[in-house]
Write a protein that holds these residues in place. Structure first.
Motif, PDB file in Angstrom:
ATOM      1  N   GLY A  20      53.385 -12.633  -7.275  1.00  0.00           N
ATOM      2  CA  GLY A  20      52.559 -13.469  -6.396  1.00  0.00           C
ATOM      3  C   GLY A  20      53.172 -14.837  -6.169  1.00  0.00           C
ATOM      4  O   GLY A  20      53.161 -15.365  -5.052  1.00  0.00           O
ATOM      5  N   THR A  21      53.756 -15.411  -7.226  1.00  0.00           N
ATOM      6  CA  THR A  21      54.388 -16.734  -7.123  1.00  0.00           C
ATOM      7  C   THR A  21      55.665 -16.660  -6.299  1.00  0.00           C
ATOM      8  O   THR A  21      55.868 -17.451  -5.380  1.00  0.00           O
ATOM      9  CB  THR A  21      54.715 -17.289  -8.533  1.00  0.00           C
ATOM     10  N   GLY A  22      56.543 -15.710  -6.629  1.00  0.00           N
ATOM     11  CA  GLY A  22      57.837 -15.606  -5.951  1.00  0.00           C
ATOM     12  C   GLY A  22      57.751 -15.234  -4.484  1.00  0.00           C
ATOM     13  O   GLY A  22      58.538 -15.709  -3.660  1.00  0.00           O
ATOM     14  N   PHE A  23      56.782 -14.395  -4.145  1.00  0.00           N
ATOM     15  CA  PHE A  23      56.635 -13.953  -2.749  1.00  0.00           C
ATOM     16  C   PHE A  23      55.756 -14.881  -1.921  1.00  0.00           C
ATOM     17  O   PHE A  23      56.007 -15.099  -0.748  1.00  0.00           O
ATOM     18  CB  PHE A  23      56.020 -12.544  -2.691  1.00  0.00           C
ATOM     19  N   ALA A  24      54.690 -15.426  -2.530  1.00  0.00           N
ATOM     20  CA  ALA A  24      53.681 -16.116  -1.721  1.00  0.00           C
ATOM     21  C   ALA A  24      53.258 -17.488  -2.231  1.00  0.00           C
ATOM     22  O   ALA A  24      52.370 -18.100  -1.659  1.00  0.00           O
ATOM     23  CB  ALA A  24      52.438 -15.223  -1.608  1.00  0.00           C
ATOM     24  N   GLY A  25      53.902 -17.982  -3.296  1.00  0.00           N
ATOM     25  CA  GLY A  25      53.503 -19.287  -3.820  1.00  0.00           C
ATOM     26  C   GLY A  25      52.105 -19.285  -4.410  1.00  0.00           C
ATOM     27  O   GLY A  25      51.441 -20.299  -4.488  1.00  0.00           O
ATOM     28  N   MET A  26      51.674 -18.107  -4.854  1.00  0.00           N
ATOM     29  CA  MET A  26      50.321 -17.950  -5.390  1.00  0.00           C
ATOM     30  C   MET A  26      50.248 -18.496  -6.821  1.00  0.00           C
ATOM     31  O   MET A  26      51.209 -18.400  -7.574  1.00  0.00           O
ATOM     32  CB  MET A  26      50.003 -16.449  -5.390  1.00  0.00           C
ATOM     33  N   LEU A 114      44.375 -13.235   3.224  1.00  0.00           N
ATOM     34  CA  LEU A 114      45.707 -13.707   3.604  1.00  0.00           C
ATOM     35  C   LEU A 114      46.717 -12.568   3.594  1.00  0.00           C
ATOM     36  O   LEU A 114      47.599 -12.490   4.449  1.00  0.00           O
ATOM     37  CB  LEU A 114      46.144 -14.815   2.636  1.00  0.00           C
ATOM     38  N   GLY A 115      46.559 -11.656   2.617  1.00  0.00           N
ATOM     39  CA  GLY A 115      47.433 -10.489   2.560  1.00  0.00           C
ATOM     40  C   GLY A 115      47.309  -9.633   3.802  1.00  0.00           C
ATOM     41  O   GLY A 115      48.308  -9.210   4.398  1.00  0.00           O
ATOM     42  N   VAL A 116      46.062  -9.389   4.225  1.00  0.00           N
ATOM     43  CA  VAL A 116      45.811  -8.597   5.447  1.00  0.00           C
ATOM     44  C   VAL A 116      46.405  -9.310   6.667  1.00  0.00           C
ATOM     45  O   VAL A 116      47.020  -8.680   7.533  1.00  0.00           O
ATOM     46  CB  VAL A 116      44.292  -8.369   5.646  1.00  0.00           C
ATOM     47  N   THR A 235      59.983  -7.908   7.272  1.00  0.00           N
ATOM     48  CA  THR A 235      59.882  -7.210   5.980  1.00  0.00           C
ATOM     49  C   THR A 235      59.180  -8.102   4.960  1.00  0.00           C
ATOM     50  O   THR A 235      58.301  -7.652   4.214  1.00  0.00           O
ATOM     51  CB  THR A 235      61.289  -6.849   5.443  1.00  0.00           C
ATOM     52  N   LEU A 236      59.573  -9.376   4.922  1.00  0.00           N
ATOM     53  CA  LEU A 236      58.985 -10.311   3.971  1.00  0.00           C
ATOM     54  C   LEU A 236      57.483 -10.466   4.208  1.00  0.00           C
ATOM     55  O   LEU A 236      56.699 -10.494   3.258  1.00  0.00           O
ATOM     56  CB  LEU A 236      59.674 -11.680   4.073  1.00  0.00           C
ATOM     57  N   ASN A 237      57.074 -10.559   5.472  1.00  0.00           N
ATOM     58  CA  ASN A 237      55.646 -10.655   5.802  1.00  0.00           C
ATOM     59  C   ASN A 237      54.886  -9.458   5.265  1.00  0.00           C
ATOM     60  O   ASN A 237      53.823  -9.608   4.659  1.00  0.00           O
ATOM     61  CB  ASN A 237      55.466 -10.737   7.320  1.00  0.00           C
ATOM     62  N   ARG A 238      55.434  -8.271   5.476  1.00  0.00           N
ATOM     63  CA  ARG A 238      54.746  -7.046   5.047  1.00  0.00           C
ATOM     64  C   ARG A 238      54.684  -6.948   3.527  1.00  0.00           C
ATOM     65  O   ARG A 238      53.638  -6.618   2.969  1.00  0.00           O
ATOM     66  CB  ARG A 238      55.461  -5.819   5.621  1.00  0.00           C
ATOM     67  N   VAL A 239      55.807  -7.225   2.864  1.00  0.00           N
ATOM     68  CA  VAL A 239      55.847  -7.154   1.398  1.00  0.00           C
ATOM     69  C   VAL A 239      54.889  -8.190   0.800  1.00  0.00           C
ATOM     70  O   VAL A 239      54.124  -7.899  -0.121  1.00  0.00           O
ATOM     71  CB  VAL A 239      57.281  -7.381   0.865  1.00  0.00           C
ATOM     72  N   VAL A 245      47.355  -8.288  -1.167  1.00  0.00           N
ATOM     73  CA  VAL A 245      46.213  -7.366  -1.102  1.00  0.00           C
ATOM     74  C   VAL A 245      46.035  -6.645  -2.443  1.00  0.00           C
ATOM     75  O   VAL A 245      44.918  -6.549  -2.972  1.00  0.00           O
ATOM     76  CB  VAL A 245      46.389  -6.343   0.046  1.00  0.00           C
ATOM     77  N   VAL A 246      47.143  -6.149  -3.008  1.00  0.00           N
ATOM     78  CA  VAL A 246      47.085  -5.435  -4.294  1.00  0.00           C
ATOM     79  C   VAL A 246      46.599  -6.364  -5.408  1.00  0.00           C
ATOM     80  O   VAL A 246      45.731  -6.000  -6.203  1.00  0.00           O
ATOM     81  CB  VAL A 246      48.468  -4.832  -4.656  1.00  0.00           C
ATOM     82  N   LEU A 247      47.150  -7.585  -5.454  1.00  0.00           N
ATOM     83  CA  LEU A 247      46.745  -8.538  -6.500  1.00  0.00           C
ATOM     84  C   LEU A 247      45.283  -8.948  -6.338  1.00  0.00           C
ATOM     85  O   LEU A 247      44.546  -9.046  -7.320  1.00  0.00           O
ATOM     86  CB  LEU A 247      47.639  -9.776  -6.467  1.00  0.00           C
TER      87      LEU A 247
END
Length: 263
Positions: A20-26, A114-116, A235-239, A245-247
């Motif tokens: 979550g942190t590496g992909f989205a700054g979560m 946000l994931g959606v 690809t990055l947007n989708r991943v 969404v999963v988290l």
């Protein structure tokens, strides 16, 4: 048996938080806290402190990786961070004066939504379009948006990373990689501030759990940040969308399990 359970829980908590942190700054707190509370029966205040500590190194290594790939806006990141920290205090003070229900699910729903959004409507802004905005206008936007993010985080008590990513991409028009890079840069400092204050008030945490969470979160954040910086925007947007969404769904499940166990 307890040691094995601790390793398993911290591994998956660290993996979810790191991705979550590496992909989205979560914020790692959104994933680690509910898992430590639900499966290890940890005190919620201490669980948040451990989660924030895990966030510091994970966000720092992610910010380093994004910065190395020129996907980090340090100047405006520092401006926004000052506003976020100042108005978090204002929001926190205001919340203490206003009788309101706890809004702990705020960041979870926001993560899901946000994931959606990233899956359905990917952020395809280019760096060229980003740089078209004047430095003065961008600095002013950073102050205003940082103030809003900080106040909401202080008032609600959650959602900083997600709020930053949403505003950086949707309001300030940042390209996704630069938005995440700038977000984790800010989160490294806000998480450090939060972790120090948590342990200063609540005392020392469970050191083995702390060490395991920090290490696992760090490793997965590094892996996610390396992948994110090499991926194509679509690809990055989708991943990123799928990870969020999963988290979000997982955290909702942990909260449900926790309530059932408490009941």
């Amino acid at each position: 048996m307890k040691i094995l359970l601790t390793v398993i829980v911290t591994f998956f908590a660290g993996m979810g938080a790191g991705l979550g942190t590496g992909f989205a700054g979560m914020s790692a707190a959104a994933v680690i806290s509910p898992m430590l509370i639900t499966f290890l029966g940890m005190d919620p205040y201490m669980a948040v402190g451990i989660a924030l500590s895990s966030d510091v190194l994970a966000s720092a290594v992610s910010a380093y990786t994004y910065g190395k790939n020129k996907n980090l806006d340090i100047r405006n990141g520092l401006i926004m961070m000052a506003s976020v920290l100042a108005f978090t205090v204002v929001g926190s003070y205001t919340a203490s004066l206003v009788p309101s229900k706890t809004m702990g699910n705020f960041s979870v729903f926001m993560t899901l939504l946000l994931g959606v959004k990233f899956i359905v409507r990917p952020v395809m802004t280019t760096k060229e379009a980003m740089q078209g905005v004047s430095a003065k206008k961008r600095a002013l936007q950073s102050v205003i948006c940082g103030s809003v993010i900080g106040f909401i985080c202080g008032f609600v008590g959650a959602g900083g990373g997600m709020m930053m990513l949403l505003i950086l991409t949707s309001v300030l028009g940042y390209e996704l990689k630069t938005a995440v890079g700038t977000s984790v840069f800010i989160m490294a400092f806000t998480a450090l501030t939060g972790a120090v204050s948590h342990f200063a008030i609540g005392g020392m945490p469970d050191l083995p759990v702390l060490a395991l969470c920090v290490v696992f979160t760090f490793i997965w954040a590094r892996i996610a940040a390396l992948f994110a910086n090499k991926a194509e925007p679509k690809t990055l947007n989708r991943v990123t969308g799928v990870v969020l969404v999963v988290l979000g769904a997982a955290v909702m499940l942990f909260s449900f399990i926790s309530k059932r166990l408490a009941g």
